[in-house]
Design an enzyme around this catalytic site. Structure first.
Site, PDB file in Angstrom:
ATOM      1  N   LEU A 124       0.814  -1.211   0.000  1.00 23.31           N
ATOM      2  CA  LEU A 124       0.000   0.000   0.000  1.00 23.31           C
ATOM      3  C   LEU A 124       0.845   1.257   0.000  1.00 23.31           C
ATOM      4  CD1 LEU A 124      -3.223   0.927   1.308  1.00 23.31           C
ATOM      5  CD2 LEU A 124      -1.461   1.949   2.749  1.00 23.31           C
ATOM      6  N   ASN A 130       0.023   5.424   0.578  1.00 22.72           N
ATOM      7  CA  ASN A 130      -1.010   6.447   0.795  1.00 22.72           C
ATOM      8  C   ASN A 130      -0.392   7.824   0.945  1.00 22.72           C
ATOM      9  OD1 ASN A 130      -0.447   5.229   3.465  1.00 22.72           O
ATOM     10  ND2 ASN A 130      -2.094   6.494   4.251  1.00 22.72           N
ATOM     11  N   ASP A 131      -0.613   8.567   2.003  1.00 21.81           N
ATOM     12  CA  ASP A 131      -0.336  10.000   2.042  1.00 21.81           C
ATOM     13  C   ASP A 131       1.075  10.379   1.597  1.00 21.81           C
ATOM     14  OD1 ASP A 131      -2.685   9.649   3.406  1.00 21.81           O
ATOM     15  OD2 ASP A 131      -2.115  10.819   5.149  1.00 21.81           O
ATOM     16  N   GLN A 143       3.686   7.540   2.838  1.00 17.65           N
ATOM     17  CA  GLN A 143       3.355   6.462   3.760  1.00 17.65           C
ATOM     18  C   GLN A 143       3.271   5.141   2.999  1.00 17.65           C
ATOM     19  OE1 GLN A 143       1.065   7.000   7.646  1.00 17.65           O
ATOM     20  NE2 GLN A 143      -0.235   7.974   6.127  1.00 17.65           N
TER      21      GLN A 143
END
Length: 473
Positions: A47, A49-50, A66
């Site tokens: 994953l 993300n941000d 992240q």
């Protein structure tokens, strides 16, 4: 490959307990995915993300995001580190921020960076869970020297939220004003309202709480994430993610909005904004959140976002990866509204112009198109003859439709609009009138997109198309 059951134990398993063989196995799965992008930042595995620290330091760009590399879920987060000389081609760095300390061992959460004392200074939120799985949030510091070595501070720079605020206290963003260093932190009051908290760095380097920004609680929902502040074209631009924002305050379609508040100016000493506070969406697409801003050496103000959404699943999860980052965008304020123009460097990705075969533009997974719209225009992207994404303009309404999601947006009251559309595997970015309106999202065709057709008022019309570089990794 053994199927992982993603529960609390596996999501927060220490990194050293994951085998290199497991990572190789899921990387092979990822590499076979039909939805990989060519020009967007995406995770090697697991994953993304941000976006976090996004800074120019020591002659090159640094970008941290992240990451949970062991699966397409939100688990034990670290910061993955990339470097670039041109904002287009990004290379991984061996230096990362890992969740290996007493104040971040349940996750290195979102933060930011700034250059000072000949180092890239990094601020982030350390996530810790107690035996009852209650959250404790610590604002942490690390620094990277000119050799790329990152050293984490042993103690928090801000150990607890201020009185009256909950442990939903995260995402520090550092900025300067009149040669003074400040920091914004997203928060939540004990009465359940979102807030953006302002801190000032004292001469002894300690951070002093000044109070919340003076913005209406109608703009902040029940919690605020990822605040940023910048001064653009003689205006102040505050971008943030107010979870639970009332739709009466601002109409939006996504689970959570990413918004921008525009005002004339901001005074940190009083925490007050001057002039009318105008609130708008940063992006109208289905997959855009947690944006981060920075200033380039040439003075341009840039913004990059996570092409994903909290608490959401995507078809690529089955291939052991999730999400990507948007292209950086150039910020401007015009008539009191934020515009996000395409990064000027994107034109360097063009390899050759697509010469249409009758009415069809053929390409391989990744392309850029530019066309004018009038009263009615349709632009369709196909994969092996199946329509997988449609952009349509009817009057002043633009729609982007796919099997994944549909979004509609009202366009400015012009008679003619210029649209730039980037297609990249399973990602699209659409800019109207040099960024007056942006729509960003994902779509998941059954094979890589390979052609496009544009029609105006039911008849064929012309547009410009370019094949783009096949890989930036």
């Amino acid at each position: 490959m053994t199927q992982i059951v993603w529960n609390q134990q596996t999501r927060y398993r220490p990194y050293i307990q994951w085998s290199s063989n497991y990572l190789r196995t899921i990387q092979q799965k990822v590499e076979q995915s039909i939805w990989r992008t060519n020009t967007h930042i995406q995770p090697v595995t697991g994953l993304l993300n941000d976006p976090c620290a996004f800074n120019f330091f020591n002659g090159q760009w640094h970008l941290f995001y992240q990451s949970f590399p062991f699966g397409p879920v939100h688990g034990l987060k670290s910061w993955y580190h990339l470097v670039s000389t041109d904002l287009l081609h990004w290379q991984p760095s061996e230096q990362q921020l890992l969740p290996d300390g007493p104040f971040d061992h349940q996750g290195v959460y979102t933060g930011s960076g700034y250059v000072a004392d000949n180092h890239l200074q990094l601020l982030y939120t350390g996530n810790v869970r107690d035996s009852d799985w209650n959250r404790h949030s610590y604002q942490m510091h690390a620094q990277m020297d000119r050799n790329g070595v990152i050293t984490k501070s042993s103690q928090p720079i801000i150990a607890t939220p201020p009185s009256g605020y909950t442990a939903e206290f995260r995402d520090p963003f550092a900025f300067s004003n009149n040669n003074e260093r400040y920091c914004l932190i997203g928060g939540q009051t004990t009465t359940g309202h979102g807030a953006i908290l302002l801190y000032h760095q004292e001469p002894n380097k300690e951070w002093k709480f000044l109070g919340p920004l003076a913005i209406p609680t109608t703009m902040t929902g029940y919690m605020v994430e990822c605040p940023n502040i910048d001064w653009v074209d003689n205006h102040v631009v505050l971008t943030f993610c107010p979870q639970g924002l009332d739709h009466k305050t601002l109409s939006y379609t996504n689970r959570y909005p990413n918004v921008a508040m525009i005002a004339d100016d901001f005074d940190p000493s009083t925490r007050q904004f001057s002039g009318e506070m105008h609130l708008q969406l940063v992006d109208y697409g289905c997959d855009f959140y947690a944006s981060r801003t920075t200033v380039a050496p040439d003075g341009r103000h840039l913004l990059i976002g996570w092409m994903g959404m909290p608490e959401s699943e995507y078809p690529s999860d089955r291939d052991q990866w999730a999400n990507c980052l948007s292209y950086p965008r150039e910020l401007h304020v015009k008539n009191g509204k934020l515009q996000l123009a395409p990064l000027s460097e994107l034109e360097q990705l063009r390899e050759d112009e697509i010469v249409p075969d009758a009415t069809t533009f053929n390409f391989s997974a990744t392309a850029e198109f530019e066309f004018n719209t009038t009263s009615q225009t349709e632009f369709s992207v196909y994969a092996k003859g199946l329509e997988s994404l449609k952009l349509s303009v009817t009057g002043q309404k633009l729609s982007i439709i796919s099997a994944h999601a549909t979004r509609h947006v009202q366009l400015p009251n012009n008679t003619n609009h210029i649209v730039r559309l980037f297609i990249d595997g399973s990602a699209y970015e659409c800019y109207v009138d040099d960024g007056e309106v942006c729509l960003t999202g994902r779509f998941f065709p059954q094979s890589a997109p390979d052609s496009a057709i544009i029609k105006e008022n039911g008849t064929d019309t012309s547009c410009h198309g370019w094949r783009l570089e096949r890989s930036n990794h």
